[in-house]
Design an enzyme around this catalytic site. Structure first.
Site, PDB file in Angstrom:
ATOM      1  N   GLY A 533       0.885  -0.917  -0.080  1.00  0.00           N
ATOM      2  CA  GLY A 533      -0.059   0.058   0.112  1.00  0.00           C
ATOM      3  C   GLY A 533       0.909   1.256  -0.050  1.00  0.00           C
ATOM      4  N   SER A 534       0.179   2.260  -0.222  1.00  0.00           N
ATOM      5  CA  SER A 534       0.828   3.517  -0.065  1.00  0.00           C
ATOM      6  C   SER A 534      -0.292   4.802   0.081  1.00  0.00           C
ATOM      7  CB  SER A 534       1.560   3.920  -1.524  1.00  0.00           C
ATOM      8  OG  SER A 534       0.632   3.811  -2.664  1.00  0.00           O
ATOM      9  N   GLY A 536      -0.404   9.409   1.230  1.00  0.00           N
ATOM     10  CA  GLY A 536       0.237  10.742   1.215  1.00  0.00           C
ATOM     11  C   GLY A 536       1.475  10.784   1.987  1.00  0.00           C
ATOM     12  N   VAL A 540       4.043   1.359   2.360  1.00  0.00           N
ATOM     13  CA  VAL A 540       3.710   0.056   3.235  1.00  0.00           C
ATOM     14  C   VAL A 540       4.154  -0.946   2.711  1.00  0.00           C
ATOM     15  CG1 VAL A 540       2.213  -1.096   4.772  1.00  0.00           C
ATOM     16  CG2 VAL A 540       1.465   1.281   4.428  1.00  0.00           C
ATOM     17  N   LYS A 554       5.534   0.622   7.488  1.00  0.00           N
ATOM     18  CA  LYS A 554       5.451   1.981   6.922  1.00  0.00           C
ATOM     19  C   LYS A 554       6.505   2.770   6.928  1.00  0.00           C
ATOM     20  CE  LYS A 554       2.119   5.771   7.158  1.00  0.00           C
ATOM     21  NZ  LYS A 554       0.958   6.688   7.776  1.00  0.00           N
ATOM     22  N   ASP A 649      -8.828  11.917   8.901  1.00  0.00           N
ATOM     23  CA  ASP A 649      -8.846  11.248   7.691  1.00  0.00           C
ATOM     24  C   ASP A 649      -9.468   9.901   7.491  1.00  0.00           C
ATOM     25  OD1 ASP A 649      -8.196  11.171   4.814  1.00  0.00           O
ATOM     26  OD2 ASP A 649      -6.152  10.418   4.975  1.00  0.00           O
TER      27      ASP A 649
END
Length: 882
Positions: A533-534, A536, A540, A554, A649
């Site tokens: 994953g990625s 902002g 990860v 991360k 968020d």
């Protein structure tokens, strides 16, 4: 002649007194009626009776020797109070109860109102805002005191505001509760509460559950229908659902015979009882918990209950200083009160003053069977560390086999022993104690202690030696001050990069399992080979530690001083909170300007992959559990932590799922950590467009209600199974027909789902909103619940949005569903129309700022919206479609 005159005067005087006192009324009372204890000759202070005299309304005292009076409803034959208006605010004998066309109110001697029924609305009126005038007050034979309008519509009923008792035929709905009295024959509220939940009835002490109705052998579960209310009938106690057509749980009692009377009451000792009044006596028919040791405070603070007998644990004594509760035998140790400022100083200041006294094997805490562990798979020392740095924590229970850590917070009740301890025999208890405050001064810092150099030593030294020592001390103080000034100036002007990196590499946090070396991180991720994953703030990677534990690593992006601040924020926040619905931080690493966070690995990845992907559709039950788990996590962040935390968020990408679809909220890098007294202001916009609340676009304060808005957007996406803004037209013809409100034009136009949800709510067509892949496996009322909650969360005015704790209550059925306020949702129409227009213009990525501002103002005025949140923002920035 003289005696006749005296008789005449006496008769006249008595008749005047009787007129002033007023007779007991069996008829409805009308407005402009006033009553006080002194105004009535009935010895009980009664002024109104039901038709057959079964109940009386009175102003009276509960004990003849006391001069505190209450407005109550009494069962006439037994003289038992079944309802009271001013439990916690007694009045004097001359205080007045006044009935007017506006309502019923109690006034003290100074004429100030201390209780009233205002505001009043017709219970049968279709408009909840239409107020009505009182025409009469009547006491029914059921014991229900009601206020009526001229059309005999009920405007207010005492049955809607129960105290500690419900009578025969009275309903106790979900969301209402009974609260015990503080002491026997008193009315003041105590600490015990009886509440009806969606699938059971529970007893609580200071909001901690210690009993459920279905634990009793006399209670039988008939169906799994969702409970709506509890009722006492002539043949038993029942939990009822499905609009009164199905019984969920029942306790069968002997058939009641006339003129016997039955009540259910939450007693002052924490037991819930059902009693029958027969031939002048009260007979107990049902009392729970049947095991008195299950009552939360039956043996007071830390008292051990065993077979109904109370004692203190080994290492503790009965203390008269704490009202007969237990205290440590060692008088240099004290048990702290929850967040007591005089004793519970900052953890770093307490240092070695905190310790733990172990309880005997076989002892367990009453609440452990009803609460989730704060964290799992941790050692005893980690569990104790979590408690040490939480001033609300008073003790812990740790399960060595599972590593589960249970925390006793805010209030410390009784301990169970032996067979009473239920399923907790594998848990070991530890009570938090602190060295007696007299043995240390928490206000003294290290510099103060260093300064306490014996004066006599200086006096006895030679003058040259004294001068030398003073010069050395002055030099050390100057160097320390200069170092602090340099650090502060570097932080202020952004020049502290190297020093901060050094600090991070030497950074450590009490309670975190480990601070990893960079080489461990590199080997675990196989040189960062598998990216999962990625976002902002970083990328990860999946990794496996040397002990075989699978983790998510991360790697934070290098963002200068701001990135370092976010990194420290994430560590500080995640390191101090532990909840089943929040991702667990295993550790961190700082190496040559690179920063890493090591999390538990969630096998199923983020919710967006499962919800929006091409795999099998999530069933409705799973979607509901995801929504509930997310709500629990946010509610904990907003109100269950030492400091309020705003996530900032909330979106599907930050909701992680495990193999068993356990829900955990992640990514606290954007979080805002607030003290309770702080106002919630942000200076820069944060979060993700499409989930941002309107207040982000104005100078309004950002509060936890901004997370509530984002949660509402997330909830709609869970219902639909797609993003709220579909850039492409629906691919399926059936769905095109379903997802095309007239206001959005032709079926080829993109859909802004929140607007469509609002329109379908207006039309009560909730099934039109469901993911078509599961349409035939969901009930309309289930969809209605989530849609209504979502729309309430999307209210433009933050104050109209529910708290996340209330969202949890609505999802679980403990609180009634909120009603979306259309006026506060009109801004969705603007978002929808602007999204449609912008999507139809190819390449339209930005709309003129001034034009959008003018359009939003015109739209707001046209739709009577009182809140303009679009000033000077582009269409890419508004919290609309993403």
């Amino acid at each position: 002649m003289g005696s006749s005159f005296i008789l005449f005067i006496t008769t006249l005087f008595l008749s005047c007194f009787l007129v002033h006192s007023g007779p007991l009324s069996f008829q409805p009372l009308t407005p402009n009626f006033t009553a006080s204890f002194l105004n009535f000759i009935d010895t009980s202070g009664a002024f109104l009776s039901s038709v057959n005299g079964t109940f009386k309304a009175a102003i009276t005292n509960t004990k003849s020797q006391e001069r505190s009076y209450y407005f109550v409803i009494i069962h006439s034959e037994s003289h038992v109070v079944v309802w009271s208006a001013n439990r916690n605010l007694p009045i004097s004998e001359s205080a007045e109860l006044r009935l007017s066309v506006d309502g019923l109110a109690l006034f003290d001697d100074s004429g100030e109102p201390i209780w009233s029924t205002k505001p009043l609305h017709s219970r049968s009126s279709s408009s909840s805002s239409s107020s009505s005038s009182i025409s009469s007050m009547q006491l029914l034979e059921s014991g229900n005191l009601i206020l009526m309008d001229q059309l005999n519509n009920s405007l207010w009923e005492s049955f809607d505001f129960p105290t500690d008792t419900v009578v025969l035929g009275q309903r106790l709905p979900v969301g209402k509760s009974l609260v015990s009295s503080e002491e026997k024959d008193e009315l003041e509220e105590g600490d015990y509460e009886f509440a009806v939940a969606k699938n059971d009835a529970v007893l609580q002490w200071n909001e901690m559950t210690y009993w459920k109705l279905t634990m009793e052998t006399k209670a039988f579960r008939d169906t799994n229908t969702q409970v709506e209310y509890m009722i006492i009938k002539s043949n038993g106690l029942f939990l009822v659902g499905a609009n009164g057509t199905e019984i969920a749980v029942q306790v069968i009692l002997e058939e009641l015979k006339f003129p016997d009377f039955r009540i259910a009451k939450l007693e002052e000792n924490g037991q819930f009882s059902v009693k029958r009044f027969s031939k002048g006596n009260w007979l107990s028919e049902f009392s729970a918990p049947s095991d008195s040791c299950r009552v939360a405070f039956t043996c007071k603070k830390l008292g051990v209950c065993d077979g109904g007998r109370c004692s203190c644990p080994p290492g503790f004594r009965v203390s008269s200083e704490v009202n007969g509760s237990c205290a440590p035998i060692d008088r240099n140790l004290v048990m702290p009160d929850s967040c007591n400022a005089s004793l519970n100083v900052n953890v770093t200041e307490l240092g070695n003053y905190v310790s733990y006294l172990k309880l005997e094997n076989g002892m367990d805490y009453f609440a452990n069977d009803f609460t989730e562990a704060v964290t799992r798979d941790v050692s005893l020392s980690v569990c104790q560390d979590l408690c040490s740095k939480n001033c609300s924590c008073l003790g812990i229970f740790h399960d060595q086999s599972s590593g589960s850590c249970y925390m006793i917070e805010n209030f410390l009740g009784s301990i169970l022993r032996g067979s009473n301890s239920g399923s907790g025999r594998g848990r070991l208890g530890y009570i938090k104690v602190i060295s007696e405050p007299s043995s240390f001064d928490p206000n003294d810092d290290l510099s103060d202690k260093r300064s306490k150099f014996p004066v006599v030593a200086i006096v006895l030294l030679p003058s040259s030696a004294v001068l030398f020592i003073l010069v050395i001390m002055a030099g050390i103080i100057w160097l320390m001050r200069r170092k602090r000034l340099l650090q502060n100036s570097g932080k202020e002007f952004g020049r502290d990069d190297s020093s901060l990196s050094g600090e991070l590499e030497n950074f450590s946090i009490l309670g975190l399992p480990v601070k990893f070396d960079y080489e461990e991180i590199r080997l675990a991720t196989e040189n960062f080979r598998t990216q999962v994953g990625s976002g902002g703030f970083g990328t990860v990677y999946k990794g496996t530690l040397s002990d075989g534990a699978v983790v998510a690593v991360k790697k934070m992006k290098c963002l200068g001083a701001h990135g370092k601040r976010e990194f420290c924020t994430e560590i500080a926040i995640i390191g101090r909170i532990h909840h089943v619905n929040l991702v667990s931080l295993k550790g961190f690493c700082a190496h040559r300007g690179e920063r890493f966070l090591v999390y538990e690995y969630m096998q199923r990845g983020s919710l967006d992959r499962t919800l929006f992907g091409h795999g099998p559709a999530l069933d409705w039950r799973t979607r509901f559990e995801i929504a509930l788990g997310t709500a629990h996590g946010l509610a904990y962040l907003h109100g269950g932590c030492e400091h309020k935390i705003i996530h900032c968020d909330v979106k599907p990408e930050n909701i992680l799922l495990h193999d068993n679809l356990q829900v955990k909220i992640s990514d606290f890098g954007l979080s805002k950590l607030l003290n309770p007294e702080q106002s919630s202001w942000f200076t820069t916009m944060r979060g993700t467009r499409g989930y941002l609340a309107p207040e982000w676009l104005t100078s309004s304060a950002i509060t936890e209600k901004s997370d509530v808005y984002s949660y509402g957007m997330l909830l709609l996406e869970i219902v639909r199974g797609k993003k709220n803004s579909s850039i492409q037209p629906p691919s399926d013809s059936t769905e095109r027909n379903r997802l095309s409100p007239s206001s959005l034009g032709s079926t080829n136009q993109p859909i802004y789902f929140p607007l469509f949800a609002l329109e379908m709510h207006d039309e009560k067509k909730y099934l039109e909103l469901v993911d078509p892949r599961i349409l035939w496996h969901v009930k309309v009322e289930e969809v209605e619940k989530l849609v209504r909650i979502a729309l309430c969360c999307l209210h433009q005015e933050p104050t109209l949005r529910p708290t996340m704790a209330n969202v949890v209550g609505m999802l679980e059925g403990i609180l009634p569903l909120g009603e979306p306020q259309v006026q506060s949702l009109n801004f969705l129409r603007f978002y929808g129309h602007r999204f449609t227009e912008a999507s139809m213009i190819e390449g339209d990525q930005d709309v003129n700022v001034f034009e959008l501002h003018q359009q939003s103002r015109n739209f707001s005025s046209t739709n009577s919206s009182s809140y303009n949140s679009f000033s000077y923002m582009s269409s890419q920035q508004v919290s609309g479609p993403r």
